[in-house]
Scaffold this active site. Sequence first.
Site, PDB file in Angstrom:
ATOM      1  N   LYS A 239       0.863  -1.181   0.000  1.00  0.00           N
ATOM      2  CA  LYS A 239       0.000   0.000   0.000  1.00  0.00           C
ATOM      3  C   LYS A 239       0.896   1.228   0.000  1.00  0.00           C
ATOM      4  CE  LYS A 239      -3.377   0.145   3.001  1.00  0.00           C
ATOM      5  NZ  LYS A 239      -4.172   0.421   4.194  1.00  0.00           N
TER       6      LYS A 239
ATOM      7  N   HIS B 174      -1.390  15.297 -14.718  1.00  0.00           N
ATOM      8  CA  HIS B 174      -2.813  14.974 -14.906  1.00  0.00           C
ATOM      9  C   HIS B 174      -3.363  15.598 -16.182  1.00  0.00           C
ATOM     10  CE1 HIS B 174      -2.706  18.705 -12.507  1.00  0.00           C
ATOM     11  NE2 HIS B 174      -3.747  19.041 -13.238  1.00  0.00           N
TER      12      HIS B 174
ATOM     13  N   CYS C  69      -3.438  11.637  -9.812  1.00  0.00           N
ATOM     14  CA  CYS C  69      -3.508  10.817 -11.022  1.00  0.00           C
ATOM     15  C   CYS C  69      -2.446   9.722 -11.048  1.00  0.00           C
ATOM     16  CB  CYS C  69      -3.367  11.683 -12.272  1.00  0.00           C
ATOM     17  SG  CYS C  69      -1.706  12.335 -12.558  1.00  0.00           S
TER      18      CYS C  69
ATOM     19  N   CYS D 144       2.269  17.132  -7.000  1.00  0.00           N
ATOM     20  CA  CYS D 144       1.762  17.252  -8.362  1.00  0.00           C
ATOM     21  C   CYS D 144       2.773  17.996  -9.233  1.00  0.00           C
ATOM     22  CB  CYS D 144       0.433  18.005  -8.346  1.00  0.00           C
ATOM     23  SG  CYS D 144      -0.250  18.275  -9.997  1.00  0.00           S
TER      24      CYS D 144
END
Length: 126
Positions: free
Chosen positions: A73, A105, A92, A101
């Site tokens: 995980k 995306h 994403c 980020c």
Amino acid sequence: MASPGFTAVKQLPVPPVPALPSTGFRLSKEHLIVAVPVALISAVGGFLLARYLSGRSFKKSQVNVSISKDSPKVVHSFDMEDIGTKAVYCRCWRSKKFPLCDGSHTKHNEETGDNVGPLIIKKKDA
């Protein structure tokens, strides 16, 4: 002799019922002995084929294709004090700076028709 108060009713002739045309299709016991197992095998085969094909496509639909694949995980934790005034996190799974980020995306959305965007965390102005 007629009963008192009743009159005799004259019956009309009934027209003959025309014979229905035969379709020529008759299902004998021998036909059923062959048809039932064939239909059963076809249904089971179709079901098993659909299960097999849906299982094969499962790997293609995974969201995470490259981040920490050796881990069962993927979890990242940050303290609020370390964030500063604003942090932008990837949702994403395509970012080269994951978990932050990097705008990946945008390309992902254009290629897939998806609408995923980043998670933005900001501190409230006091």
